[in-house]
Write a protein that holds these residues in place. Structure first.
Motif, PDB file in Angstrom:
ATOM      1  N   THR A  45      -0.898  18.170  26.084  1.00 35.10           N
ATOM      2  CA  THR A  45      -0.832  18.539  24.665  1.00 35.10           C
ATOM      3  C   THR A  45      -2.202  18.670  24.005  1.00 35.10           C
ATOM      4  O   THR A  45      -2.283  19.045  22.832  1.00 35.10           O
ATOM      5  N   ASN A  46      -3.262  18.348  24.723  1.00 31.77           N
ATOM      6  CA  ASN A  46      -4.631  18.367  24.189  1.00 31.77           C
ATOM      7  C   ASN A  46      -4.853  17.347  23.076  1.00 31.77           C
ATOM      8  O   ASN A  46      -5.771  17.495  22.269  1.00 31.77           O
ATOM      9  N   TYR A  47      -4.018  16.304  23.039  1.00 31.31           N
ATOM     10  CA  TYR A  47      -4.270  15.202  22.108  1.00 31.31           C
ATOM     11  C   TYR A  47      -5.276  14.246  22.754  1.00 31.31           C
ATOM     12  O   TYR A  47      -5.327  14.110  23.984  1.00 31.31           O
ATOM     13  N   GLU A  48      -6.063  13.586  21.916  1.00 29.10           N
ATOM     14  CA  GLU A  48      -7.054  12.631  22.399  1.00 29.10           C
ATOM     15  C   GLU A  48      -6.862  11.289  21.713  1.00 29.10           C
ATOM     16  O   GLU A  48      -6.432  11.221  20.550  1.00 29.10           O
ATOM     17  N   GLU A  49      -7.192  10.232  22.431  1.00 27.53           N
ATOM     18  CA  GLU A  49      -7.083   8.894  21.858  1.00 27.53           C
ATOM     19  C   GLU A  49      -8.097   8.700  20.732  1.00 27.53           C
ATOM     20  O   GLU A  49      -9.279   8.979  20.888  1.00 27.53           O
ATOM     21  N   GLN A  50      -7.597   8.245  19.588  1.00 27.25           N
ATOM     22  CA  GLN A  50      -8.457   7.923  18.464  1.00 27.25           C
ATOM     23  C   GLN A  50      -8.752   6.428  18.433  1.00 27.25           C
ATOM     24  O   GLN A  50      -9.886   5.997  18.229  1.00 27.25           O
ATOM     25  N   SER A  51      -7.727   5.612  18.666  1.00 28.49           N
ATOM     26  CA  SER A  51      -7.913   4.162  18.695  1.00 28.49           C
ATOM     27  C   SER A  51      -6.668   3.506  19.261  1.00 28.49           C
ATOM     28  O   SER A  51      -5.560   4.034  19.140  1.00 28.49           O
ATOM     29  N   VAL A  52      -6.861   2.350  19.882  1.00 28.57           N
ATOM     30  CA  VAL A  52      -5.763   1.485  20.320  1.00 28.57           C
ATOM     31  C   VAL A  52      -6.171   0.073  19.934  1.00 28.57           C
ATOM     32  O   VAL A  52      -7.053  -0.516  20.551  1.00 28.57           O
ATOM     33  N   ASN A  53      -5.548  -0.454  18.881  1.00 31.03           N
ATOM     34  CA  ASN A  53      -5.982  -1.723  18.320  1.00 31.03           C
ATOM     35  C   ASN A  53      -4.805  -2.640  18.029  1.00 31.03           C
ATOM     36  O   ASN A  53      -3.676  -2.189  17.824  1.00 31.03           O
ATOM     37  N   GLN A  54      -5.103  -3.927  17.960  1.00 31.98           N
ATOM     38  CA  GLN A  54      -4.139  -4.909  17.496  1.00 31.98           C
ATOM     39  C   GLN A  54      -4.211  -5.028  15.983  1.00 31.98           C
ATOM     40  O   GLN A  54      -5.274  -4.879  15.379  1.00 31.98           O
ATOM     41  N   SER A  55      -3.080  -5.287  15.367  1.00 30.40           N
ATOM     42  CA  SER A  55      -3.002  -5.557  13.933  1.00 30.40           C
ATOM     43  C   SER A  55      -2.289  -6.889  13.755  1.00 30.40           C
ATOM     44  O   SER A  55      -1.137  -7.044  14.148  1.00 30.40           O
ATOM     45  N   VAL A  56      -2.986  -7.867  13.189  1.00 31.79           N
ATOM     46  CA  VAL A  56      -2.449  -9.217  13.040  1.00 31.79           C
ATOM     47  C   VAL A  56      -2.006  -9.435  11.596  1.00 31.79           C
ATOM     48  O   VAL A  56      -2.748  -9.193  10.652  1.00 31.79           O
ATOM     49  N   ILE A  57      -0.767  -9.890  11.440  1.00 32.02           N
ATOM     50  CA  ILE A  57      -0.180 -10.147  10.123  1.00 32.02           C
ATOM     51  C   ILE A  57       0.193 -11.623  10.049  1.00 32.02           C
ATOM     52  O   ILE A  57       0.823 -12.154  10.955  1.00 32.02           O
ATOM     53  N   THR A  58      -0.210 -12.298   8.993  1.00 30.11           N
ATOM     54  CA  THR A  58       0.130 -13.703   8.790  1.00 30.11           C
ATOM     55  C   THR A  58       0.962 -13.845   7.527  1.00 30.11           C
ATOM     56  O   THR A  58       0.608 -13.310   6.472  1.00 30.11           O
ATOM     57  N   ARG A  59       2.091 -14.562   7.643  1.00 30.67           N
ATOM     58  CA  ARG A  59       2.966 -14.772   6.492  1.00 30.67           C
ATOM     59  C   ARG A  59       3.468 -16.200   6.479  1.00 30.67           C
ATOM     60  O   ARG A  59       3.604 -16.838   7.524  1.00 30.67           O
ATOM     61  N   ASN A  60       3.743 -16.712   5.280  1.00 24.17           N
ATOM     62  CA  ASN A  60       4.400 -18.002   5.121  1.00 24.17           C
ATOM     63  C   ASN A  60       5.886 -17.760   4.890  1.00 24.17           C
ATOM     64  O   ASN A  60       6.270 -16.973   4.022  1.00 24.17           O
ATOM     65  N   VAL A  61       6.717 -18.440   5.675  1.00 22.70           N
ATOM     66  CA  VAL A  61       8.166 -18.273   5.577  1.00 22.70           C
ATOM     67  C   VAL A  61       8.777 -19.614   5.170  1.00 22.70           C
ATOM     68  O   VAL A  61       8.468 -20.653   5.768  1.00 22.70           O
ATOM     69  N   SER A  62       9.623 -19.590   4.146  1.00 18.50           N
ATOM     70  CA  SER A  62      10.270 -20.810   3.668  1.00 18.50           C
ATOM     71  C   SER A  62      11.776 -20.633   3.675  1.00 18.50           C
ATOM     72  O   SER A  62      12.298 -19.574   3.320  1.00 18.50           O
ATOM     73  N   ALA A  63      12.484 -21.717   4.069  1.00 14.92           N
ATOM     74  CA  ALA A  63      13.944 -21.711   4.054  1.00 14.92           C
ATOM     75  C   ALA A  63      14.426 -23.144   4.192  1.00 14.92           C
ATOM     76  O   ALA A  63      13.867 -23.933   4.964  1.00 14.92           O
ATOM     77  N   ALA A  64      15.456 -23.475   3.422  1.00 17.50           N
ATOM     78  CA  ALA A  64      16.107 -24.792   3.501  1.00 17.50           C
ATOM     79  C   ALA A  64      15.100 -25.937   3.372  1.00 17.50           C
ATOM     80  O   ALA A  64      15.179 -26.944   4.079  1.00 17.50           O
ATOM     81  N   GLY A  65      14.148 -25.774   2.481  1.00 20.17           N
ATOM     82  CA  GLY A  65      13.174 -26.825   2.237  1.00 20.17           C
ATOM     83  C   GLY A  65      12.081 -26.937   3.276  1.00 20.17           C
ATOM     84  O   GLY A  65      11.239 -27.839   3.214  1.00 20.17           O
ATOM     85  N   GLN A  66      12.067 -26.038   4.259  1.00 23.65           N
ATOM     86  CA  GLN A  66      11.040 -26.035   5.282  1.00 23.65           C
ATOM     87  C   GLN A  66      10.147 -24.820   5.107  1.00 23.65           C
ATOM     88  O   GLN A  66      10.542 -23.810   4.536  1.00 23.65           O
ATOM     89  N   SER A  67       8.916 -24.923   5.613  1.00 20.60           N
ATOM     90  CA  SER A  67       7.969 -23.819   5.518  1.00 20.60           C
ATOM     91  C   SER A  67       7.182 -23.714   6.817  1.00 20.60           C
ATOM     92  O   SER A  67       6.812 -24.725   7.414  1.00 20.60           O
ATOM     93  N   LYS A  68       6.978 -22.496   7.273  1.00 18.90           N
ATOM     94  CA  LYS A  68       6.187 -22.251   8.477  1.00 18.90           C
ATOM     95  C   LYS A  68       5.255 -21.078   8.239  1.00 18.90           C
ATOM     96  O   LYS A  68       5.575 -20.128   7.520  1.00 18.90           O
ATOM     97  N   THR A  69       4.076 -21.168   8.845  1.00 21.80           N
ATOM     98  CA  THR A  69       3.161 -20.038   8.876  1.00 21.80           C
ATOM     99  C   THR A  69       3.437 -19.233  10.140  1.00 21.80           C
ATOM    100  O   THR A  69       3.493 -19.788  11.234  1.00 21.80           O
ATOM    101  N   VAL A  70       3.619 -17.943   9.967  1.00 21.06           N
ATOM    102  CA  VAL A  70       3.964 -17.067  11.082  1.00 21.06           C
ATOM    103  C   VAL A  70       2.834 -16.060  11.291  1.00 21.06           C
ATOM    104  O   VAL A  70       2.387 -15.403  10.357  1.00 21.06           O
ATOM    105  N   LYS A  71       2.383 -15.952  12.524  1.00 20.00           N
ATOM    106  CA  LYS A  71       1.335 -15.003  12.883  1.00 20.00           C
ATOM    107  C   LYS A  71       1.915 -13.989  13.857  1.00 20.00           C
ATOM    108  O   LYS A  71       2.387 -14.346  14.925  1.00 20.00           O
ATOM    109  N   VAL A  72       1.895 -12.728  13.463  1.00 20.81           N
ATOM    110  CA  VAL A  72       2.508 -11.658  14.249  1.00 20.81           C
ATOM    111  C   VAL A  72       1.426 -10.661  14.665  1.00 20.81           C
ATOM    112  O   VAL A  72       0.671 -10.168  13.826  1.00 20.81           O
ATOM    113  N   THR A  73       1.365 -10.363  15.943  1.00 26.95           N
ATOM    114  CA  THR A  73       0.400  -9.389  16.453  1.00 26.95           C
ATOM    115  C   THR A  73       1.129  -8.124  16.888  1.00 26.95           C
ATOM    116  O   THR A  73       1.997  -8.164  17.766  1.00 26.95           O
TER     117      THR A  73
END
Length: 216
Positions: A45-73
């Motif tokens: 197709t004559n396409y070329e790679e521009q970039s291949v990278n990780q994207s890391v997202i961090t969120r705080n999740v709360s439920a039923a009086g508990q809380s956790k930090t979640v890190k998603v790559t």
């Protein structure tokens, strides 16, 4: 409204995540395996790679009086090719991107780790050739095979602005499949006057998507 692409497509922002919960210790981490496009499909197709990278997202999740930090790559692979835009000259305005995002469930709560990102940021995560994509309208659907899975690809028309300020009418193709423990999403954007050629290129690139599941 600006960057309605993924809400309209109902693909990127409607991922249903499910997995194992981890309620003790430090942050809960989830990581996707890399998804890319094969060298054979890029060569055809004559396409070329521009970039291949990780994207890391961090969120705080709360439920039923508990809380956790979640890190998603996530993994984001971006490809493009130079196309003729007439009076605007040759520009790398045909874009194809692949995103791999893991399944996530924490404290019994499922969520999309990029679902609350501004649309502008999501678009820029997936490509850097367009400043905006507006007035998205459905054109139709077609079937394709991605990673051995049959999937429906949504096709949309839109008004876009290239980096540099030039405007162009574009087509957008979007789909997703679940492969192993990850969701793999594919998005293509290109000028409408190139549809005869680029629509076939998109099919080839979709067929060339590859996903590393060796660690799953």
């Amino acid at each position: 409204m600006r960057d309605r692409l993924f809400a309209v497509a109902g693909v990127l922002l409607l991922v249903s995540f499910a997995g194992c919960s981890m309620l003790t210790g430090g942050p809960v981490t989830f990581g996707a395996n890399k998804a890319t496009v094969s060298e054979q499909a890029l060569s055809q197709t004559n396409y070329e790679e521009q970039s291949v990278n990780q994207s890391v997202i961090t969120r705080n999740v709360s439920a039923a009086g508990q809380s956790k930090t979640v890190k998603v790559t996530n993994w984001i692979a971006q490809y493009d090719r130079s196309v003729d835009l007439g009076p605007l000259g040759s520009q790398r305005a045909a874009v194809f991107s692949v995103v791999a995002s893991p399944q996530v469930n924490v404290l019994g709560k499922s969520f999309n780790p990029i679902g609350d990102y501004p649309r502008e940021r999501i678009v820029m995560m997936l490509q850097s050739r367009y400043e905006s994509i507006d007035n998205v309208q459905p054109v139709g659907n077609y079937s394709a095979t991605v990673l051995g899975h049959n999937t429906t690809v949504g096709k949309f028309s839109a008004e876009a602005k290239l980096v540099g300020g030039q405007s162009a009418d574009v087509y957008v193709h979007v789909t997703r499949v679940q492969d192993g423990d990850d969701y793999v999403l594919a998005v293509a954007v290109y000028p409408q006057h190139l549809d005869d050629t680029e629509s076939e290129h998109v099919r080839t690139l979709l067929g060339g998507v590859q996903h590393d599941t060796s660690s799953e």
